[in-house]
Structures are given as structure tokens and as C-alpha cells.
Scaffold this active site. Structure first.
Site, PDB file in Angstrom:
ATOM      1  CB  THR A  52       0.662  12.824  -2.643  1.00 21.80           C
ATOM      2  OG1 THR A  52      -0.618  12.644  -2.651  1.00 21.80           O
ATOM      3  CG2 THR A  52       1.167  12.993  -1.131  1.00 21.80           C
ATOM      4  CD  GLU A  93       2.805  11.255   1.357  1.00 18.01           C
ATOM      5  OE1 GLU A  93       3.729  11.548   0.961  1.00 18.01           O
ATOM      6  OE2 GLU A  93       1.789  10.485   1.013  1.00 18.01           O
ATOM      7  CE  LYS A 137       1.598  -8.392  -1.075  1.00 17.31           C
ATOM      8  NZ  LYS A 137       0.638  -7.737  -0.503  1.00 17.31           N
ATOM      9  CD1 TRP A 197       5.100 -10.726  -1.042  1.00 14.39           C
ATOM     10  CD2 TRP A 197       5.811  -8.760  -0.293  1.00 14.39           C
ATOM     11  NE1 TRP A 197       4.203 -10.279  -0.006  1.00 14.39           N
ATOM     12  CE2 TRP A 197       4.665  -9.052   0.545  1.00 14.39           C
ATOM     13  CE3 TRP A 197       6.587  -7.669  -0.090  1.00 14.39           C
ATOM     14  CZ2 TRP A 197       4.310  -8.328   1.393  1.00 14.39           C
ATOM     15  CZ3 TRP A 197       6.045  -6.832   0.907  1.00 14.39           C
ATOM     16  CH2 TRP A 197       5.135  -7.086   1.678  1.00 14.39           C
TER      17      TRP A 197
HETATM   18  P1  ADP Z   1       5.232  12.152  -6.620  1.00 19.45           P
HETATM   19  O1  ADP Z   1       4.224  11.152  -6.653  1.00 19.45           O
HETATM   20  O2  ADP Z   1       4.269  13.625  -6.544  1.00 19.45           O
HETATM   21  O3  ADP Z   1       6.388  12.234  -7.322  1.00 19.45           O
HETATM   22  P2  ADP Z   1       6.470  11.882  -4.069  1.00 19.45           P
HETATM   23  O4  ADP Z   1       7.889  12.646  -4.619  1.00 19.45           O
HETATM   24  O5  ADP Z   1       6.016  12.071  -2.696  1.00 19.45           O
HETATM   25  O6  ADP Z   1       5.411  12.167  -4.713  1.00 19.45           O
HETATM   26  O7  ADP Z   1       6.722  10.614  -4.451  1.00 19.45           O
HETATM   27  C1  ADP Z   1       7.367   9.693  -3.677  1.00 19.45           C
HETATM   28  C2  ADP Z   1       7.778   8.573  -3.999  1.00 19.45           C
HETATM   29  O8  ADP Z   1       8.566   8.259  -5.050  1.00 19.45           O
HETATM   30  C3  ADP Z   1       8.256   7.437  -3.138  1.00 19.45           C
HETATM   31  O9  ADP Z   1       7.370   7.005  -2.088  1.00 19.45           O
HETATM   32  C4  ADP Z   1       8.885   6.183  -3.950  1.00 19.45           C
HETATM   33  O10 ADP Z   1       8.119   5.449  -4.296  1.00 19.45           O
HETATM   34  C5  ADP Z   1       9.356   7.203  -4.974  1.00 19.45           C
HETATM   35  N1  ADP Z   1      10.796   7.587  -4.870  1.00 19.45           N
HETATM   36  C6  ADP Z   1      11.429   8.634  -4.467  1.00 19.45           C
HETATM   37  N2  ADP Z   1      12.717   8.720  -4.363  1.00 19.45           N
HETATM   38  C7  ADP Z   1      13.110   7.383  -4.939  1.00 19.45           C
HETATM   39  C8  ADP Z   1      14.380   6.705  -4.945  1.00 19.45           C
HETATM   40  N3  ADP Z   1      15.565   7.420  -4.625  1.00 19.45           N
HETATM   41  N4  ADP Z   1      14.097   5.490  -5.393  1.00 19.45           N
HETATM   42  C9  ADP Z   1      12.984   4.864  -5.649  1.00 19.45           C
HETATM   43  N5  ADP Z   1      11.882   5.272  -5.446  1.00 19.45           N
HETATM   44  C10 ADP Z   1      11.821   6.643  -5.132  1.00 19.45           C
END
Ligand code: ADP
Length: 543
Positions: free
Chosen positions: A185, A330, A438, A443
Site C-alpha cells: 500500500t 488489501e 468528530k 461525525w
Molecule cells: P493507494 O493509497 O496506493 O492509492 P489503494 O489503492 O489501496 O492505495 O487506496 C485505497 C483507498 O483509496 C481506499 O481505502 C479509499 O480510501 C480510496 N478509494 C479508492 N477508490 C475510491 C472511490 N471510488 N471513492 C473514494 N475513495 C476511493
């Protein structure tokens, strides 16, 4: 009593076997790093993948060894994946957009033995060579004619290396739960963490991705993953496309609007996928040139929230269906996609956009729940928001070399996202749990405020963070970068939000800054922003 069905382990290399047998002539077209377009097919990809496997084995790479790839989407990258998988080694996609010290850290943490890379990344590797001692050999995706001078020890052109194997080789077979791939990640909320996919999870995930309500590919599709293979397992497309027998177009290094448009048009791409920034580039280009997208059926948009205007433009101006997708590394990575269920199928206009803007519903193999801070489930009413947790066969249960327990007592993984789910199961992400504000026990969604604020014509970028408040714990501070040459007052910006949000969501103050810090993958770095404003005193707190 056990079932009397055959034991046929779900191994990733079976996917390329299937494609070679049933869709062997389907083209795999790449924009090569050297420049010209390159065409091959699934039968040839499989033949060369067998040579990769054989050659890696000759180099001493064995079951469980990590082979890094630091590369753009190309046929060589794809056949390497299958070659690595076919001997039970583990492909580790390294994201070149990470900061250099993060790249060093993850290569060391993964203990990669070999790295396969494009010419593009040789200067980077030369710079860090003495900090990544586990790397025994660098295999450069080119032939000897295109191999640059390099100070790297044991660097070989891929084509020469591959020519030393004849492909007379059989895949290895092993348990389907064997590790297949690794992806870190990018550390949006802390240091990089290693996610380890298994053969079984990748195969099940690719089958899930092929559902019509998800990416939905068929043997008649021409799929172009603009999303790089190094971003979150390539959104499953490296497995799903050959599984479906869909033709593939791989865009290499050029991801700008005009280059993407050229491939979409020249190769009559029917389905494509990438993050919103890529599509912003394409749409801006189309607006200038008046280009059309007659062949494109579907565009999958995810990685961050897809702006409403983008959905509307694709659908209403270009006649292209948008599938908004949410997921994370993940989760292999697809979690939800926003296709229309029967209940929403008849919607039109703004009501339709309201739904399409959501992150969508989960397929079989992804279970979701939202909970309060005590871990109690909260209702799927589309209003109450809580922590989003997920469970399924392609969801991580632990990180690489990390003993911490990341599952709750029901075996759900906390995504770190906050959202609502409506009665039909549509997820709407409202925040990251660390970013939600918060205030007095309630929230406030920072993302919702940001989305509204960037709608102001003078605003280039907006971020909202919680700032300490003596009475309410936290209150929202709106941080604004204005477009070049623009001037705006705090009152003007807050007035713009009035009527669009609940009164108690109204930011207590506005801070104008020159720039907002970002992560390596372009997301707003809230941790840095919070640190920057940690001593900030809100006017409402001083009073
Ligand atoms: P990186 O941080 O490398 O981009 P990830 O692709 O695993 O890693 O990031 C996942 C995160 O990206 C999700 O937990 C979420 O917060 C955000 N995310 C992914 N797709 C969307 C979406 N369609 N809308 C809003 N947030 C998104």
C-alpha cells in the site's frame, strides 16, 4: 462426506493456459517503451511465459522467492507475471510513483531477489543499487540493441536472457493457497504495508471482476487497462482479460489524454479502466479536439472518488457507461462497483447521477458492514455513517512480516474508510476514518465539504481537517488553494456552502495556502496538513 469433484487447484497460470487454448489468436497490443506498437497474442504470451519460468528457475529462483517488477503495462510485463507465477515464485509489483526511500524500503522488506524493469527506471535503480543488496540480477525489458549503458551489476536485456531458454518446460503445481503476488500500500495513512495475494484469491477475484455488474469482460471485448499493473494488483485485469479471452491493449508509459485517445480509437477499445486524473486528461483533450468515442462501451473509474461531472460527461456527451469502483490494495483490489440494480434501473437525470456517484454495491465474495466506534453494526439507511469493514476470500487477513491482528472478532478487515450503505446495499464513501471530523460526538465528512468547496469557481483545491476545539473536540477548518490570480474572502467561500450542508457542518474558519501536501500517489496528505495546523486556534475557540 466429501464431494466427489476433481481436485483442480485454482492456480493463476491456468488462466493463461485457458486463454492460449481458447483464445490463442486474440491480440495483445502494447505501446512499447522503445516507441512502436507491438502485437502478440495469448498463445505467444503463454509460450514466452514458459520460457520466463524456465529461465528464472535456471537462475535459481524457487517457490516463494520474490521477483520484483518495476514496469509499465506491456506484453513483457504480463508474460513475466505468468512466468513468475508458473514456478510458484511471487511477483512483487513496485510502484515507481512512490518516493525513492519507500521503494528502497519495500524492496528490502520484500527481500526481492530479481528485478524486472523498463529502461525508463534504470537511472532510479542505479541511484539506489547499493541500498538494495538482496537484488541479484536486473532484467531490463528490451533487446540488446536497446540496452543502455548501465552501472548496475548483473543487468541483462530481457530478450537475451529469455533467448537462453527454449520453453520446453511444464508449470509447477502446488496448493492454491500458495502466495502469488505482492503489492505494498502506498502509505496514505502510514508506512507501506505488504499485501500478499494467493493463487486462489487472484483466480476467485478475477472471476468476480468478470461479472457484468463489475468490470464485465467478454470474448468480444477489447480491454485497455490504463491503470498500471503496479497499482493495486492492476485491478485484476491482467487475470480477468485472458480469463474472458478479451483482447488487450497495453498503453505502456504514455498515459496523457492524446496518447490514450489514440489507442482507444486505433484499436477500437470497448472497455477501459483508470483513476479519475487520467480521465480528466482525456476529457480535456476531447473538448479541445472534438474527438468522439464510438467504440468505447464502458469506463471503470476508481482509486479515488469519481467527480459527478465526469460521470455525466462520459454518459451524456460521449455515450460511454461509467462504472464507479471502490477498492483497495488489501482487497485485490475490487470492493464495490456502481452498476444499476433493478430498483434504480429506471432513474434518469440528476436522480441517476446521485446513484452513479456512489461507490456501488459489493459482489458475491465481498461482505460489507458499517459499524460505530464500538464495533456495533449500524443500519443500512443511506444516512448513518460508520467504519466500513469487509470480509471475503480475496481480502487480506494479515500484512507481510507483521504479527498485528487486522481482523475484528467476526473476521472483518477495517478498510479505514467511512461511509453509508443504503437499503439496496449501495456504499457511499464519506471519509477516511482518520480524517472524519468528530464534533460533539457526531461525525462530519471532510470529503463532502471538500467536494462542495472545489465547486467554487475560484478554488483550485480544497482540504478539510479537524482542528481541536475546547467545546466540540474538533471543528472543521477549510484549507483552500485558489486558482492563479484569484482573490476570495473567507465569507465568500462559506456563503457558497450555505444551504448545501447541515448548519453544524459549516467550517469554523478558512485558511488560504499556496499548496496542499500530497502522497506519492497524488492523494491529499492529511497527516501533514494536520501537523501544519496543529497549533491553529479557531476564532470560535478563542472567543
Ligand atoms: P493507494 O493509497 O496506493 O492509492 P489503494 O489503492 O489501496 O492505495 O487506496 C485505497 C483507498 O483509496 C481506499 O481505502 C479509499 O480510501 C480510496 N478509494 C479508492 N477508490 C475510491 C472511490 N471510488 N471513492 C473514494 N475513495 C476511493
Amino acid at each position: 462426506m466429501l464431494g466427489l469433484m476433481q481436485d483442480w487447484p485454482l492456480l493463476c497460470h491456468r488462466i493463461i493456459d485457458h486463454a492460449a487454448t481458447n483464445a490463442g489468436d486474440q491480440p495483445v497490443i502494447s505501446r512499447s517503451i522503445e516507441g512502436p506498437m507491438h502485437t502478440t497474442n495469448y498463445a505467444e504470451i503463454r509460450r514466452r511465459a514458459l520460457r520466463v519460468a524456465q529461465r528464472l528457475e535456471r537462475d535459481g529462483v524457487r517457490l516463494g522467492d520474490r521477483v520484483a517488477t518495476l514496469a509499465w503495462n506491456s506484453w513483457r510485463h504480463l508474460e513475466s507475471w505468468y512466468g513468475i507465477l508458473g514456478i510458484g515464485a511471487i511477483y512483487h509489483t513496485v510502484n515507481p510513483r512512490l518516493f525513492t526511500d519507500q521503494i528502497v524500503w519495500i524492496i528490502n522488506h520484500a527481500e526481492d531477489r530479481v528485478i524486472m524493469t523498463d529502461v525508463t527506471f534504470l537511472p532510479l535503480l542505479e541511484k539506489i543499487a547499493d541500498q538494495i543488496p538482496t537484488i541479484e540480477r536486473t532484467i531490463v525489458y528490451c533487446d540488446s540493441a536497446h540496452m543502455p549503458q548501465t552501472s548496475l551489476r548483473n543487468a541483462v536485456p530481457y530478450e537475451d536472457w529469455l533467448a537462453e531458454a527454449d520453453g520446453d518446460f511444464a508449470w509447477k503445481s502446488f496448493d492454491e493457497n500458495t502466495a502469488a503476488g505482492m503489492c505494498y500500500t502506498s502509505g496514505t495513512t502510514g508506512g507501506p504495508k505488504g499485501v500478499v495475494y494467493s493463487h486462489r484469491s487472484n483466480v476467485l477475484h478475477a472471476m468476480t471482476a468478470l461479472r457484468p455488474d463489475m468490470i464485465g469482460l467478454s470474448g468480444r471485448d477489447i480491454a485497455m487497462p490504463v491503470v498500471p499493473l503496479f497499482h493495486a494488483n492492476g485491478w485484476a485485469i491482467g487475470f480477468a482479460a485472458p480469463m474472458a479471452g478479451a483482447a488487450l491493449v497495453l498503453p505502456g508509459q504514455k498515459l496523457d489524454g492524446p496518447s490514450i485517445y489514440q489507442l482507444l480509437t486505433d484499436y477500437k477499445v470497448t472497455c477501459t479502466a483508470a483513476v479519475p486524473t487520467v480521465w480528466l486528461g482525456l476529457l480535456q483533450d476531447l473538448e479541445k479536439t472534438g474527438g468522439k468515442l464510438p467504440n468505447l462501451r464502458r469506463v471503470v473509474i476508481g482509486g479515488s472518488a469519481c467527480p459527478r461531472a465526469m460521470i455525466s460527461t462520459f454518459q451524456n456527451v460521449y455515450g460511454v457507461e461509467v462504472t464507479h469502483a471502490w477498492g483497495m490494495t488489501e482487497m485485490s483490489p475490487l470492493g464495490t462497483t456502481c452498476s444499476l440494480k433493478a430498483e434504480y434501473a429506471a432513474l434518469k437525470g440528476d436522480a441517476l447521477l446521485d446513484v452513479l456517484q456512489k461507490q456501488g454495491h459489493s459482489p458475491f465474495c465481498v461482505e460489507m458492514k458499517i459499524t460505530d466506534d464500538q464495533g456495533r453494526r449500524i443500519p443500512w439507511d443511506g444516512k448513518t455513517f460508520g467504519r466500513l469493514k469487509v470480509r471475503g476470500p480475496a481480502v487480506a487477513k494479515a500484512y507481510f512480516k507483521d504479527d498485528s491482528n487486522i481482523l475484528d472478532e467476526e473476521g472483518f478487515f477495517d478498510t479505514g474508510d467511512v461511509g453509508t450503505i443504503d437499503r439496496y446495499g449501495y456504499l457511499n464513501i464519506t471519509d477516511r476514518s482518520k480524517d472524519v471530523i468528530k464534533s460533539g460526538g457526531e461525525w462530519i465528512s471532510s470529503i463532502e465539504l471538500e467536494n462542495l468547496a472545489v465547486g467554487h469557481p475560484k478554488v483550485a483545491e480544497a482540504a478539510v481537517i479537524g482542528v481541536r476545539h475546547p467545546k466540540w473536540d474538533e471543528r472543521p477548518l477549510l484549507v483552500i488553494v485558489l486558482k492563479p490570480g484569484e482573490k476570495a474572502s473567507k465569507e465568500e467561500l462559506l456563503a457558497f456552502l450555505e444551504g448545501k450542508i447541515a448548519k453544524w457542518w459549516m467550517p469554523d474558519d478558512v485558511a488560504f495556502v499556496k499548496e496542499i501536501p500530497h502522497t506519492a500517489t497524488g492523494k491529499i496528505l492529511k497527516t501533514a496538513l494536520r501537523a501544519q495546523f496543529k497549533d491553529y486556534v479557531l476564532p470560535s475557540a478563542a472567543a
